[in-house]
Enzyme design. Structure first.
Site, PDB file in Angstrom:
ATOM      1  N   CYS A  91       0.918  -1.163   0.370  1.00 30.50           N
ATOM      2  CA  CYS A  91       0.191  -0.028   0.541  1.00 30.50           C
ATOM      3  C   CYS A  91       0.643   1.043   0.258  1.00 30.50           C
ATOM      4  CB  CYS A  91      -1.005  -0.069   0.955  1.00 30.50           C
ATOM      5  SG  CYS A  91      -1.786   1.307   1.537  1.00 30.50           S
TER       6      CYS A  91
ATOM      7  N   SER B 157       0.522   3.888   1.374  1.00 30.08           N
ATOM      8  CA  SER B 157       0.302   4.163   2.987  1.00 30.08           C
ATOM      9  C   SER B 157       1.882   3.293   3.889  1.00 30.08           C
ATOM     10  CB  SER B 157      -0.123   4.201   4.438  1.00 30.08           C
ATOM     11  OG  SER B 157      -1.246   4.756   3.332  1.00 30.08           O
TER      12      SER B 157
ATOM     13  N   HIS C  83       5.026   5.556   2.401  1.00 32.82           N
ATOM     14  CA  HIS C  83       5.003   7.152   3.043  1.00 32.82           C
ATOM     15  C   HIS C  83       6.247   7.889   3.796  1.00 32.82           C
ATOM     16  CE1 HIS C  83       1.617   8.585   0.427  1.00 32.82           C
ATOM     17  NE2 HIS C  83       1.174   8.140   1.203  1.00 32.82           N
TER      18      HIS C  83
ATOM     19  N   HIS D 176       0.637  -3.732   6.369  1.00 29.20           N
ATOM     20  CA  HIS D 176      -0.507  -3.851   7.032  1.00 29.20           C
ATOM     21  C   HIS D 176      -1.171  -4.098   6.701  1.00 29.20           C
ATOM     22  CE1 HIS D 176      -0.056   0.345   4.403  1.00 29.20           C
ATOM     23  NE2 HIS D 176      -1.730   0.162   4.744  1.00 29.20           N
TER      24      HIS D 176
ATOM     25  N   CYS E 136      -6.922  -3.515   3.994  1.00 31.62           N
ATOM     26  CA  CYS E 136      -6.163  -2.355   4.196  1.00 31.62           C
ATOM     27  C   CYS E 136      -7.357  -1.805   3.057  1.00 31.62           C
ATOM     28  CB  CYS E 136      -5.504  -1.895   3.643  1.00 31.62           C
ATOM     29  SG  CYS E 136      -4.768  -0.070   3.629  1.00 31.62           S
TER      30      CYS E 136
HETATM   31  N1  APR Z   1      -4.193  13.342  -9.843  1.00 27.78           N
HETATM   32  C1  APR Z   1      -4.904  12.415 -10.344  1.00 27.78           C
HETATM   33  N2  APR Z   1      -4.266  11.286  -9.669  1.00 27.78           N
HETATM   34  C2  APR Z   1      -3.424  11.508  -8.848  1.00 27.78           C
HETATM   35  C3  APR Z   1      -2.154  12.350  -8.487  1.00 27.78           C
HETATM   36  C4  APR Z   1      -2.760  13.715  -9.278  1.00 27.78           C
HETATM   37  N3  APR Z   1      -2.798  15.434  -9.104  1.00 27.78           N
HETATM   38  N4  APR Z   1      -1.235  12.440  -7.933  1.00 27.78           N
HETATM   39  C5  APR Z   1      -0.694  11.127  -8.384  1.00 27.78           C
HETATM   40  N5  APR Z   1      -2.236  10.595  -8.584  1.00 27.78           N
HETATM   41  C6  APR Z   1      -3.123   9.316  -8.858  1.00 27.78           C
HETATM   42  C7  APR Z   1      -1.615   8.064  -9.274  1.00 27.78           C
HETATM   43  O1  APR Z   1      -1.440   8.326 -10.256  1.00 27.78           O
HETATM   44  C8  APR Z   1      -1.683   6.807  -8.489  1.00 27.78           C
HETATM   45  O2  APR Z   1      -3.063   5.977  -9.405  1.00 27.78           O
HETATM   46  O3  APR Z   1      -2.894   8.851  -7.383  1.00 27.78           O
HETATM   47  C9  APR Z   1      -3.128   7.096  -7.126  1.00 27.78           C
HETATM   48  C10 APR Z   1      -2.540   6.531  -6.005  1.00 27.78           C
HETATM   49  O4  APR Z   1      -2.654   4.898  -6.019  1.00 27.78           O
HETATM   50  P1  APR Z   1      -1.655   4.520  -5.260  1.00 27.78           P
HETATM   51  O5  APR Z   1       0.071   5.258  -5.520  1.00 27.78           O
HETATM   52  O6  APR Z   1      -1.617   2.970  -5.789  1.00 27.78           O
HETATM   53  O7  APR Z   1      -1.768   4.775  -3.606  1.00 27.78           O
HETATM   54  P2  APR Z   1      -2.542   3.765  -2.848  1.00 27.78           P
HETATM   55  O8  APR Z   1      -2.103   2.672  -2.549  1.00 27.78           O
HETATM   56  O9  APR Z   1      -4.160   3.970  -3.198  1.00 27.78           O
HETATM   57  O10 APR Z   1      -2.984   4.916  -1.870  1.00 27.78           O
HETATM   58  C11 APR Z   1      -3.614   5.884  -2.001  1.00 27.78           C
HETATM   59  O11 APR Z   1      -4.997   6.491   0.095  1.00 27.78           O
HETATM   60  O12 APR Z   1      -4.766   4.937   2.294  1.00 27.78           O
HETATM   61  C12 APR Z   1      -3.909   5.617   1.035  1.00 27.78           C
HETATM   62  O13 APR Z   1      -1.880   6.655   2.387  1.00 27.78           O
HETATM   63  C13 APR Z   1      -2.852   6.223   0.981  1.00 27.78           C
HETATM   64  O14 APR Z   1      -2.419   8.598   0.607  1.00 27.78           O
HETATM   65  C14 APR Z   1      -2.372   7.196  -0.163  1.00 27.78           C
HETATM   66  C15 APR Z   1      -4.268   6.850  -0.736  1.00 27.78           C
HETATM   67 ZN    ZN Z   2      -2.804   1.102   3.643  1.00 21.89          ZN
END
Ligand code: APR
Ligand code: ZN
Ligand code: ZN
Length: 357
Positions: free
Chosen positions: A38, A40, A43, A59, A157
């Site tokens: 994930c 998170s 981060h 997690h 999660c």
């Molecule tokens: N506009 C639109 N989409 C965006 C932008 C933006 N400016 N910046 C990033 N993205 C998209 C990415 O291309 C990606 O598809 O956001 C998505 C994030 O997805 P993941 O990297 O798979 O992250 P994920 O595990 O889904 O977590 C997303 O939720 O739980 C929280 O901590 C986690 O902050 C994180 C968020």
């Molecule tokens: Zn998570």
């Protein structure tokens, strides 16, 4: 047992042999089968967060109970379980009010991992980037034996957070128009949560076309590439000029949080699911909150009660009402965790999963 340890921020995780305590009173030892990867977790590698190092991240895990400590009544060795992350004390102000996602326990969990006598922390009290873990019985949710356990790890999660944001937090009504900004591992589950809730239009927004393809697969009716299109204008055009009823921000970026807020109609609701940087600040004109009667909501862990929600979500999957297999783009071994992080950051996967058994 092998685990992936973060010793230094912005450095790769290190695969090492660690000592794991035996399950004590109220604790359960789990042989991990799989852990989703994930954003998170990442981060805490890339940002300065309150998480104390060294730490074993992870997690989003599921596995099989290996042994139980004294006084454990919920599970037995051999049971299939999904591990809920974070404290779940059952006794605090929040737990007794049915909000275990805000649990604030009276005392922290005891240290359970070490190397050469030095304590290694368990991320969110679960530490699933490992072959095994020992957690509180209260973090353990038993699931049906016929559900594919590795795939069900995602329920710990991403799936619960995404579907929960729609169903538990926002309580989206059938026929609603919903915008989902950021359709990665968590956002795709907001999309399928909106489909489950009977949303009429589900507008997926991302900057990567492959993510928008995944979003279509999960039930998006419309997709917008924010790198090429004006999100607010397009959302308004798709919703009779009004804006959406609900918007979900699933990235953790003040700019896209503002975008979510702007994309909802008067009286609409914007929900923040993404985790922003510790020092990020949001600026917006509060006059619109009154004049347009809009709501900006926060949402931790999909406002879920894992003991209720995990088995329900597994049932929904087994009845083919939600999709989980389609979320898993790539499998990795534990010692490929840094490659799994790279693939996630590069936007190559919907969800990556570590095979731990
Ligand atoms: N506009 C639109 N989409 C965006 C932008 C933006 N400016 N910046 C990033 N993205 C998209 C990415 O291309 C990606 O598809 O956001 C998505 C994030 O997805 P993941 O990297 O798979 O992250 P994920 O595990 O889904 O977590 C997303 O939720 O739980 C929280 O901590 C986690 O902050 C994180 C968020
Ligand atoms: Zn998570
Ligand atoms: Zn509590």
């Amino acid at each position: 047992m092998k685990a992936a340890v973060l010793y230094e921020r912005r450095k790769p995780l290190v695969i090492e042999d660690l000592d794991l305590v035996a399950a004590g009173p109220g604790e359960v030892e789990v042989e991990l089968i799989a852990s989703g990867v994930c954003h998170s977790d990442l981060h805490h590698v890339n940002r300065d967060t309150p998480t104390v190092l060294p730490v074993v991240l992870g997690h989003e895990g599921a596995g099989i109970v290996k042994s139980v400590g004294p006084n454990v009544t919920r599970v037995r060795p051999g049971d299939h379980v999904i591990i809920a992350f974070g404290s779940k004390c059952g006794e605090c102000f929040y737990c007794v009010r049915g909000m275990p996602y805000l649990c604030t326990p009276a005392s922290p969990a005891r240290p359970r991992l070490s190397r050469g006598g030095k304590t290694i922390n368990q991320f969110l009290e679960v530490a699933t980037y490992a072959e095994r873990t020992v957690v509180s019985e209260k973090n353990i949710v038993k699931i049906r034996d016929d559900a594919p356990l590795a795939i069900c790890s995602l329920v710990a999660c991403g799936v619960t957070t995404g579907i929960g944001a729609v169903v538990n937090t926002a309580k989206v009504e059938p026929g609603s128009n919903v915008v989902v900004i950021g359709t990665g591992g968590v956002g795709l589950n907001v999309v399928q949560g909106a489909r489950l809730a009977g949303a009429a239009r589900i507008i997926a927004v991302d900057v990567l076309d492959n993510k928008l393809e995944f979003a279509r697969e999960m039930g998006a009716t419309h997709v917008l590439n924010a790198a090429k299109e004006n999100v607010i204008d397009r959302v308004k055009a798709l919703t009779g000029g009004y804006g959406a009823d609900y918007a979900f921000e699933v990235i953790g970026n003040p700019k896209t949080i503002s975008q979510a807020y702007e994309s909802v109609r008067k009286g609409g609701v914007a929900v923040v699911v993404g985790v922003s940087d510790e020092n990020a600040e949001l600026t917006f004109k509060p006059v619109w909150m009154m004049r347009q009667s809009k709501t900006l909501m926060g949402c931790a862990y999909g406002s879920s009660r894992p003991q209720v929600d995990f088995p329900r979500i597994v049932d929904l999957y087994m009845e083919k009402r939600i999709k989980l297999d389609e979320l898993i783009t790539r499998h990795f071994a534990l010692d490929e965790i840094n490659e799994a992080f790279r693939a996630m950051e590069a936007g190559e996967v919907a969800r990556g999963i570590l095979d731990l058994a």
